[in-house]
Design a protein around this motif. Structure first.
Motif, PDB file in Angstrom:
ATOM      1  N   TYR A   1       0.838  -1.203   0.000  1.00  0.00           N
ATOM      2  CA  TYR A   1       0.000   0.000   0.000  1.00  0.00           C
ATOM      3  C   TYR A   1       0.874   1.254   0.000  1.00  0.00           C
ATOM      4  O   TYR A   1       0.437   2.325  -0.437  1.00  0.00           O
ATOM      5  N   SER A   2       2.107   1.120   0.468  1.00  0.00           N
ATOM      6  CA  SER A   2       3.040   2.251   0.479  1.00  0.00           C
ATOM      7  C   SER A   2       3.317   2.769  -0.922  1.00  0.00           C
ATOM      8  O   SER A   2       3.638   3.946  -1.114  1.00  0.00           O
ATOM      9  N   VAL A   3       3.213   1.864  -1.906  1.00  0.00           N
ATOM     10  CA  VAL A   3       3.464   2.229  -3.308  1.00  0.00           C
ATOM     11  C   VAL A   3       2.238   1.847  -4.140  1.00  0.00           C
ATOM     12  O   VAL A   3       2.356   1.300  -5.233  1.00  0.00           O
ATOM     13  N   ARG A   4       1.069   2.167  -3.603  1.00  0.00           N
ATOM     14  CA  ARG A   4      -0.195   1.737  -4.213  1.00  0.00           C
ATOM     15  C   ARG A   4      -0.398   2.272  -5.615  1.00  0.00           C
ATOM     16  O   ARG A   4      -0.859   1.543  -6.503  1.00  0.00           O
ATOM     17  N   ASP A   5      -0.067   3.539  -5.858  1.00  0.00           N
ATOM     18  CA  ASP A   5      -0.254   4.094  -7.197  1.00  0.00           C
ATOM     19  C   ASP A   5       0.692   3.446  -8.190  1.00  0.00           C
ATOM     20  O   ASP A   5       0.314   3.161  -9.341  1.00  0.00           O
ATOM     21  N   GLU A   6       1.914   3.204  -7.749  1.00  0.00           N
ATOM     22  CA  GLU A   6       2.893   2.551  -8.607  1.00  0.00           C
ATOM     23  C   GLU A   6       2.480   1.114  -8.919  1.00  0.00           C
ATOM     24  O   GLU A   6       2.625   0.647 -10.052  1.00  0.00           O
TER      25      GLU A   6
END
Length: 301
Positions: A41-46
């Motif tokens: 979730y820390s890099v959800r957009d990626e």
């Protein structure tokens, strides 16, 4: 399981987790090495734009373990369980845990059984190689009264039994309401801890989420030995509006992160240290996660 037996098992669990009914991975827990991973979730957009490139970037940083936050229609980030496991393995990654909300619709009280969708959740988690199946939310309808919540904790325990059959353990991940909402004389979190079997229901303590509630994460770990198999490692900083706290790069905030994780390792029974950052203060998410990795290594994890 009768209440008196559960209390006995809970007490015994603090001294020794090994028992004949516990999965092999848990029997080895006191001797097992800890792991340090990252919540995706820390890099959800990626992950939404390009999961393969994002996972490769995390692997290149040095991460070996990831925790998912996307399981929809029996797929992880668009991949069936076996296929996603192969994607991870090809990058030198594994997924020992993941987040999927277990809600009211997943338990049929009349039939005293789980829905097919929850059974599939557990089945796919096992296929993907998970050790922990973690629910990161508790619906409002399940915590209107202390008795409501206690009844649902029996469902938590049953979910633990279901996961146990596949060599896994069920877990719960807190937000902040667990420490601010009281049902009678106890907080929601106190009721959860007292009414779940620690051999079946692991606690993933997110000590970033509880910052600002008045709860003391370090004291919680000290006062509940052996209960926190997993932690979300998260620092906190006042947001730009000055209205509350948001996550930040480890070591740049106000939470006593290292003291908490060290205590978790010492007495909390913590094996999984999962880095998570949800706000970035203008820094690219992947760069934040890189800095977090470096800080955890500096701290010896």
């Amino acid at each position: 399981m009768p209440t008196n037996r559960r209390k006995f098992i809970q007490q015994a669990a603090f001294a020794a987790l090994a028992t004949a009914t516990v999965p092999a991975w848990l029997q080895a827990a006191p001797r097992a090495k800890t792991l340090m991973g990252v919540q995706l979730y820390s890099v959800r957009d990626e992950m939404k734009k390009d999961p393969l490139a994002t996972l490769k970037a995390l692997a290149d940083m040095g991460y070996k373990y990831v925790e998912h936050a996307n399981y929809i229609n029996r797929k992880f980030y668009g991949y069936p369980a076996a296929e996603f496991k192969k994607v991870l393995n090809d990058l030198g990654l594994t997924m020992p845990s993941g987040h999927t909300v277990m809600g009211p619709g997943h338990w049929d009280a009349a039939k005293k059984d789980f829905s097919d969708s929850w059974k599939y959740t557990v089945e796919d988690a096992a296929i993907a190689g998970q050790e922990l199946v973690i629910s990161p939310w508790l619906d409002d309808s399940l915590r209107k009264t202390a008795e409501d919540l206690k009844r649902y904790m029996e469902v938590f325990n049953k979910s633990g039994e279901l996961c146990n059959k596949s060599g896994m353990r069920f877990g719960y991940h807190n937000h902040n309401f667990e420490f601010t909402q009281k049902l009678g004389d106890e907080t929601v979190y106190e009721i959860i801890l007292k009414n779940t079997d620690p051999l079946l229901v692991a606690q993933q303590l997110d000590f970033g989420n509880l910052y600002g509630t008045g709860a003391d994460a370090l004291a919680i770990v000290q006062n509940n030995p052996g209960r926190f198999v997993s932690m979300h490692v998260k620092d906190e900083i006042m947001n730009a509006k000055g209205t509350g706290y948001e996550s930040t790069v480890l070591g740049k905030g106000v939470q006593v992160v290292k003291k908490i994780i060290d205590q978790g390792k010492k007495t909390g029974g913590t094996l999984h240290f999962i880095v998570e950052q949800e706000a970035y203060q203008g820094i690219a998410p992947l760069e934040c996660i890189r800095q977090n990795y470096n800080k955890m290594k500096e701290w010896g994890y």
